[in-house]
Motif scaffolding. Structure first.
Motif, short mmCIF file in Angstrom:
data_model
loop_
_atom_site.label_atom_id
_atom_site.label_comp_id
_atom_site.label_asym_id
_atom_site.label_seq_id
_atom_site.Cartn_x
_atom_site.Cartn_y
_atom_site.Cartn_z
N LYS A 179 0.86 -1.18 0.00
CA LYS A 179 0.00 0.00 0.00
C LYS A 179 0.90 1.22 0.00
N LEU A 180 0.91 1.96 -1.12
CA LEU A 180 1.86 3.08 -1.26
C LEU A 180 1.21 4.20 -2.06
N ASN A 181 1.51 5.45 -1.69
CA ASN A 181 0.99 6.60 -2.44
C ASN A 181 1.95 7.10 -3.51
N HIS A 182 3.22 7.24 -3.16
CA HIS A 182 4.25 7.70 -4.10
C HIS A 182 5.55 6.96 -3.84
N LEU A 183 6.42 6.96 -4.83
CA LEU A 183 7.79 6.53 -4.58
C LEU A 183 8.60 7.69 -3.99
N LEU A 184 8.44 8.88 -4.57
CA LEU A 184 9.09 10.07 -4.02
C LEU A 184 8.05 11.18 -3.93
N PHE A 185 7.90 11.73 -2.73
CA PHE A 185 6.92 12.79 -2.51
C PHE A 185 7.59 13.93 -1.76
N ILE A 186 7.69 15.08 -2.42
CA ILE A 186 8.25 16.29 -1.81
C ILE A 186 7.09 17.21 -1.47
N LYS A 187 6.98 17.60 -0.21
CA LYS A 187 5.81 18.37 0.21
C LYS A 187 6.22 19.52 1.12
N THR A 188 5.60 20.67 0.89
CA THR A 188 5.87 21.85 1.69
C THR A 188 4.64 22.74 1.69
N ASN A 189 4.76 23.95 2.29
CA ASN A 189 3.66 24.90 2.29
C ASN A 189 4.22 26.30 2.51
N GLU A 190 3.36 27.29 2.54
CA GLU A 190 3.79 28.69 2.57
C GLU A 190 4.43 29.11 3.89
N ARG A 191 4.39 28.24 4.91
CA ARG A 191 4.98 28.58 6.21
C ARG A 191 6.40 28.05 6.38
N ARG A 192 6.82 27.17 5.50
CA ARG A 192 8.02 26.39 5.77
C ARG A 192 9.33 27.11 5.43
N GLY A 193 9.39 27.78 4.29
CA GLY A 193 10.68 28.30 3.87
C GLY A 193 11.63 27.14 3.58
#
Length: 456
Positions: A340-354
């Motif tokens: 059960k897997l969503n991605h092999l590589l998933f890069i995730k961020t948002n406007e607060r992270r920098g």
């Protein structure tokens, strides 16, 4: 004259005793790692010339949590005192509370040994300096905790297992828990001192990590099996020179990542099997103002020859990446068919992270069916934080230089989904021989991407 001579003798004796106390019998070996970037050799401890200390000799009794806990920690203290040693857990089941490492210690589990960790939260008090989802705080002690230690190891063919009776109840996130999350967010956002960030109370229910190496150097884990975890399973935080090899990790609870290197550098993860309720590997570097203050990227991280049986992603990067993440290499890994897997590589961020993400390499990967796709990059991932608290300071995350080569899956919704922001597009994404036998939707879903190259 005699008085001067006596003083000199005493002074030299103190110097000798100090030298003898500091002298370590632990030696260091260098592990050389090939990568598409300059990767320094990693120092790992070698305990082959060190004394061994069986916990039985320190009073451990099977089924007696208090005696066994005391025996383990007394044996650790003794090994540290003599300049280095191996603390031996013999065959059999040993019930224990928290274990706190000291420098120059190897915790060795013999074949057939099982360290079973209590489910009672009180066994992980007093609170220690730890983290929660990228923010530093005082929380329940991780089940195995090392703070500012050098030359430490967990080895052998035995098993570390967490009893989950209470922790699984704490998987839920009721209103009281979310209020504590909000409190920590504001404390960290306004750089309040650690002493104010006391997150142990009747309702916060911040689950501890299973194993945390906090501000440590020269770390080895080799051979052991890890079963269950209250929170993240293996968490190197602000640590350097880490080798994790030949591990079998099974944890299917909430937030049960396999390994979370956070603001850590020179990390090798090899020949491991991951069966997770969350990401197999989740590379992080802290959240928002806390990470901007610490200013330490996760860097030089290699994962190779690993097998994933279940997980959200083979490798996730973020969303806690405010300190920056660079030089990551994932090579020769397999996701079994039926995982059960969503991605092999998933890069995730948002406007607060920098922070930033750059120089990410993935090659020679085979996978069965994936619920989403091979590569995902998203810049608006906030999960439970989206409506919980406002953005205090907006900082976008530059993402560039991502390389995938010889990556294959059987069945996906998409091959790549890259959602950048108009004011800061994602740059330089290179796919070579990246394919799936069947693509259920659009092959590529892209917004605000500069210089995307796909060669098949």
């Amino acid at each position: 004259m005699k008085k001067i001579t006596l003083c000199l003798v005493l002074f030299l004796s103190l110097i000798f005793l100090s030298f003898k106390k500091d002298k370590s019998s632990v030696t260091l070996k260098k592990v050389k790692v090939e990568a598409p970037f300059k990767m320094p050799a990693i120092n790992v401890p070698d305990f082959s010339k060190c004394a061994k200390f069986s916990i039985v000799d320190f009073g451990a009794v099977k089924g007696d949590k208090d005696k066994t806990s005391k025996a383990i920690n007394d044996a650790i203290a003794k090994a540290n005192q003599v300049g280095g040693g191996t603390v031996v857990i013999p065959e059999g089941e040993w019930l224990t509370a928290k274990i706190h490492f000291k420098s120059n210690v190897n915790l060795h589990l013999e074949k057939g040994a099982l360290l079973l960790f209590s489910e009672n939260p009180k066994d992980y008090l007093p609170a220690v300096r730890s983290t929660w989802e990228g923010y530093e705080c005082y929380n329940y002690s991780p089940l195995i905790y090392a703070y500012q230690c050098k030359n430490i190891a967990i080895t052998g063919e035995g098993e570390l297992k967490a009893k989950m009776d209470v922790w699984k109840i704490w998987f839920k996130r009721p209103k009281a828990h979310m209020e504590s999350l909000k409190r920590l967010y504001y404390l960290a956002s306004y750089n309040k001192p650690m002493e104010e960030r006391q997150m142990v109370n009747d309702t916060a229910n911040f689950r501890p990590q299973f194993i945390q190496f906090n501000r440590c150097e020269n770390i080895l884990m080799d051979g052991v099996t890890i079963t269950n975890s209250p929170f993240w399973t293996i968490h190197p935080f602000l640590s350097k020179d880490v080798v994790l090899r030949n591990l079998k990790v099974y944890a299917h609870g909430h937030n049960n990542d396999g390994v979370d290197p956070e603001m850590s550098q020179n990390v090798l993860i090899e020949n491991c099997v991951f069966d997770q309720g969350d990401d197999a590997i989740a590379i992080k570097s802290g959240s928002n103002q806390d990470a901007w203050r610490l200013n330490t990227p996760s860097k030089n991280i290699v994962m190779r020859n690993c097998t994933v049986k279940n997980g959200h992603q083979l490798v996730a990067i973020g969303s806690e990446l405010s300190g920056g993440i660079e030089n990551v290499f994932i090579d020769k890994c397999t996701v079994i068919d039926g995982a059960k897997l969503n991605h092999l590589l998933f890069i995730k961020t948002n406007e607060r992270r920098g922070g930033y993400v750059k120089n990410i390499y993935m090659s020679n990967i085979t996978s069965g069916k994936i619920d989403q796709g091979i590569l995902g990059i998203e810049t608006d991932v906030l999960y439970q934080w989206k409506d919980l608290v406002p953005t205090i300071e907006r900082r976008l995350t530059p993402i560039k230089n991502v390389y995938l080569d010889n990556v294959k899956a059987t069945n996906v919704k998409f091959v790549s989904k890259i959602l950048g922001q108009k004011e800061l597009p994602i740059e330089n994404i290179f796919l070579k021989k990246v394919s799936a036998d069947a693509v259920q939707g659009e092959h590529s879903i892209h917004e605000n991407v500069l210089n995307f190259v796909n060669k098949n």
